[in-house]
Design an enzyme around this catalytic site. Structure first.
Site, PDB file in Angstrom:
ATOM      1  N   TYR A   7       0.836  -1.213   0.000  1.00 51.12           N
ATOM      2  CA  TYR A   7       0.000   0.000   0.000  1.00 51.12           C
ATOM      3  C   TYR A   7       0.870   1.262   0.000  1.00 51.12           C
ATOM      4  CZ  TYR A   7      -3.779   3.109   1.677  1.00 51.12           C
ATOM      5  OH  TYR A   7      -4.694   4.121   1.822  1.00 51.12           O
ATOM      6  N   LYS A  66       1.056   4.216  -2.821  1.00 46.86           N
ATOM      7  CA  LYS A  66       0.720   5.618  -2.506  1.00 46.86           C
ATOM      8  C   LYS A  66       1.917   6.546  -2.729  1.00 46.86           C
ATOM      9  CE  LYS A  66      -3.580   4.908  -1.439  1.00 46.86           C
ATOM     10  NZ  LYS A  66      -4.670   5.465  -2.265  1.00 46.86           N
TER      11      LYS A  66
HETATM   12  P1  NDP Z   1     -13.350   2.442   1.096  1.00 52.32           P
HETATM   13  O1  NDP Z   1     -12.826   1.048   1.263  1.00 52.32           O
HETATM   14  O2  NDP Z   1     -14.380   2.931   2.050  1.00 52.32           O
HETATM   15  O3  NDP Z   1     -13.897   2.653  -0.405  1.00 52.32           O
HETATM   16  C1  NDP Z   1     -13.114   2.233  -1.477  1.00 52.32           C
HETATM   17  C2  NDP Z   1     -13.759   2.638  -2.770  1.00 52.32           C
HETATM   18  O4  NDP Z   1     -12.915   2.217  -3.852  1.00 52.32           O
HETATM   19  C3  NDP Z   1     -15.108   1.981  -2.984  1.00 52.32           C
HETATM   20  O5  NDP Z   1     -15.968   2.892  -3.624  1.00 52.32           O
HETATM   21  C4  NDP Z   1     -14.782   0.832  -3.917  1.00 52.32           C
HETATM   22  O6  NDP Z   1     -15.852   0.479  -4.775  1.00 52.32           O
HETATM   23  C5  NDP Z   1     -13.684   1.459  -4.761  1.00 52.32           C
HETATM   24  N1  NDP Z   1     -12.847   0.465  -5.444  1.00 52.32           N
HETATM   25  C6  NDP Z   1     -12.087  -0.501  -4.876  1.00 52.32           C
HETATM   26  N2  NDP Z   1     -11.474  -1.221  -5.835  1.00 52.32           N
HETATM   27  C7  NDP Z   1     -11.877  -0.711  -7.024  1.00 52.32           C
HETATM   28  C8  NDP Z   1     -11.602  -1.024  -8.374  1.00 52.32           C
HETATM   29  N3  NDP Z   1     -10.791  -2.043  -8.704  1.00 52.32           N
HETATM   30  N4  NDP Z   1     -12.187  -0.283  -9.349  1.00 52.32           N
HETATM   31  C9  NDP Z   1     -13.033   0.733  -9.031  1.00 52.32           C
HETATM   32  N5  NDP Z   1     -13.336   1.072  -7.769  1.00 52.32           N
HETATM   33  C10 NDP Z   1     -12.758   0.360  -6.776  1.00 52.32           C
HETATM   34  O7  NDP Z   1     -12.041   3.386   1.130  1.00 52.32           O
HETATM   35  P2  NDP Z   1     -11.802   4.859   1.695  1.00 52.32           P
HETATM   36  O8  NDP Z   1     -12.951   5.731   1.377  1.00 52.32           O
HETATM   37  O9  NDP Z   1     -11.316   4.746   3.072  1.00 52.32           O
HETATM   38  O10 NDP Z   1     -10.531   5.277   0.809  1.00 52.32           O
HETATM   39  C11 NDP Z   1     -10.637   6.026  -0.388  1.00 52.32           C
HETATM   40  C12 NDP Z   1      -9.217   6.361  -0.842  1.00 52.32           C
HETATM   41  O11 NDP Z   1      -8.556   7.100   0.186  1.00 52.32           O
HETATM   42  C13 NDP Z   1      -8.352   5.137  -1.121  1.00 52.32           C
HETATM   43  O12 NDP Z   1      -7.503   5.365  -2.200  1.00 52.32           O
HETATM   44  C14 NDP Z   1      -7.549   5.006   0.156  1.00 52.32           C
HETATM   45  O13 NDP Z   1      -6.332   4.330  -0.063  1.00 52.32           O
HETATM   46  C15 NDP Z   1      -7.336   6.471   0.501  1.00 52.32           C
HETATM   47  N6  NDP Z   1      -7.006   6.692   1.898  1.00 52.32           N
HETATM   48  C16 NDP Z   1      -7.867   6.336   2.900  1.00 52.32           C
HETATM   49  C17 NDP Z   1      -7.536   6.561   4.216  1.00 52.32           C
HETATM   50  C18 NDP Z   1      -8.420   6.199   5.348  1.00 52.32           C
HETATM   51  O14 NDP Z   1      -7.991   6.367   6.507  1.00 52.32           O
HETATM   52  N7  NDP Z   1      -9.641   5.736   5.129  1.00 52.32           N
HETATM   53  C19 NDP Z   1      -6.246   7.177   4.571  1.00 52.32           C
HETATM   54  C20 NDP Z   1      -5.423   7.522   3.443  1.00 52.32           C
HETATM   55  C21 NDP Z   1      -5.800   7.291   2.160  1.00 52.32           C
HETATM   56  P3  NDP Z   1     -16.830  -0.791  -4.457  1.00 52.32           P
HETATM   57  O15 NDP Z   1     -17.861  -0.282  -3.493  1.00 52.32           O
HETATM   58  O16 NDP Z   1     -17.374  -1.142  -5.789  1.00 52.32           O
HETATM   59  O17 NDP Z   1     -15.956  -1.862  -3.850  1.00 52.32           O
END
Ligand code: NDP
Length: 244
Positions: free
Chosen positions: A154, A158
């Site tokens: 990860y 990033k």
């Molecule tokens: P969630 O797990 O809550 O949501 C992830 C989202 O990504 C969902 O909408 C999911 O869609 C989508 N997704 C996953 N795989 C794919 C794919 N192959 N193609 C298209 N869509 C996909 O994550 P967060 O909201 O927590 O995170 C959002 C972003 O922020 C990410 O990049 C994460 O790495 C980053 N981030 C998050 C942090 C945190 O503390 N939460 C901290 C730092 C960064 P579906 O519903 O269809 O699975």
């Protein structure tokens, strides 16, 4: 109306992506919601966008699939007429210590988090060049800045996203395209909800503000960057001071 902008947000079914989609709709943009499949969560995002008075589009697309991203963008451009803002937010984790990490754990995370941003940016680049304008926001992580035990895959994805952001920013600045990265810290979503309670408490203790962030707090930064005309190549931490 030709002066209404359209944003495409990947991973907008929930969490940070959903909050960004709603924030951009409140900025006055129509929003294309991308997730892996249609679901009640996707429909809720669509409903919340429409509640702001803006138009919502939905497309199911696996961002790790280059051809699928191209087809998805072509279809959305046909339907929406334009896309002005791209938010590469879709992301996954496959946390394990390196000793236990399998090849597919590494490949899957890189494919979605890093190559997904490449795929979507490539799919939209010609359109942005034709428009002589484009705004790309990549959702990285503080883990990409400081590393994290159990997240070598990860963190690599990033950190890669930050290098990708700066390179795209340099390549296309003169063409009116800006590209920035946001590095959230510990934000309350499904992703962090999967972590054991002890790990979440440890994370929280590392945050000077002593609380997790909210998706809306990340979305506020995305809304700000979506208006950027002279900020490019920037990496903006939204982390309660975690990674100073
Ligand atoms: P969630 O797990 O809550 O949501 C992830 C989202 O990504 C969902 O909408 C999911 O869609 C989508 N997704 C996953 N795989 C794919 C794919 N192959 N193609 C298209 N869509 C996909 O994550 P967060 O909201 O927590 O995170 C959002 C972003 O922020 C990410 O990049 C994460 O790495 C980053 N981030 C998050 C942090 C945190 O503390 N939460 C901290 C730092 C960064 P579906 O519903 O269809 O699975």
């Amino acid at each position: 109306m030709a002066d209404v902008k359209t944003a495409l947000v990947t991973g907008a079914s929930r969490g940070i992506g959903r909050a960004i989609a709603i924030a951009l709709a409140k900025e006055g943009m129509d929003v294309a919601v991308i997730a892996t499949a249609d679901s009640p969560a996707v429909q809720e995002t669509v409903r919340l966008i429409e509640e702001t008075g803006r138009k919502a589009y939905f497309a199911a697309c696996d961002v790790s699939d280059f051809a699928a991203c191209g087809a998805c963008v072509t279809a959305l451009l046909e339907e929406a007429g334009t896309i002005d803002v791209l938010v590469n937010n879709a992301g996954i984790t496959r946390d394990k210590l390196l000793l236990q990490m399998r090849e597919e754990d590494f490949d899957d995370v890189i494919a979605v988090n890093l190559k997904g941003a490449f795929n979507m940016t490539k799919a939209l680049l010609r359109h942005f060049l034709k428009n002589k304008a484009g705004n790309i926001i990549n959702i990285s992580s503080v883990v990409g800045l400081m590393g994290n035990a159990g997240q070598a895959n990860y963190a690599a994805s990033k950190a890669g996203l930050i290098g990708f952001t700066k390179s795209v920013a340099k390549e296309y600045a003169a063409k009116g395209i800006v590209c920035n990265a946001i590095c959230p810290g510990y934000i309350e979503t499904d992703m962090t909800g999967q972590m054991p309670q002890a790990a979440r408490e440890k994370l929280c203790a590392a945050v000077p503000m002593q609380r997790p962030g909210l998706p809306e707090e990340v979305a506020a930064a995305a809304a700000f960057l979506s208006r950027s005309t002279y900020i490019t190549g920037e990496t903006l931490r939204i982390d309660g001071g975690m990674c100073m």
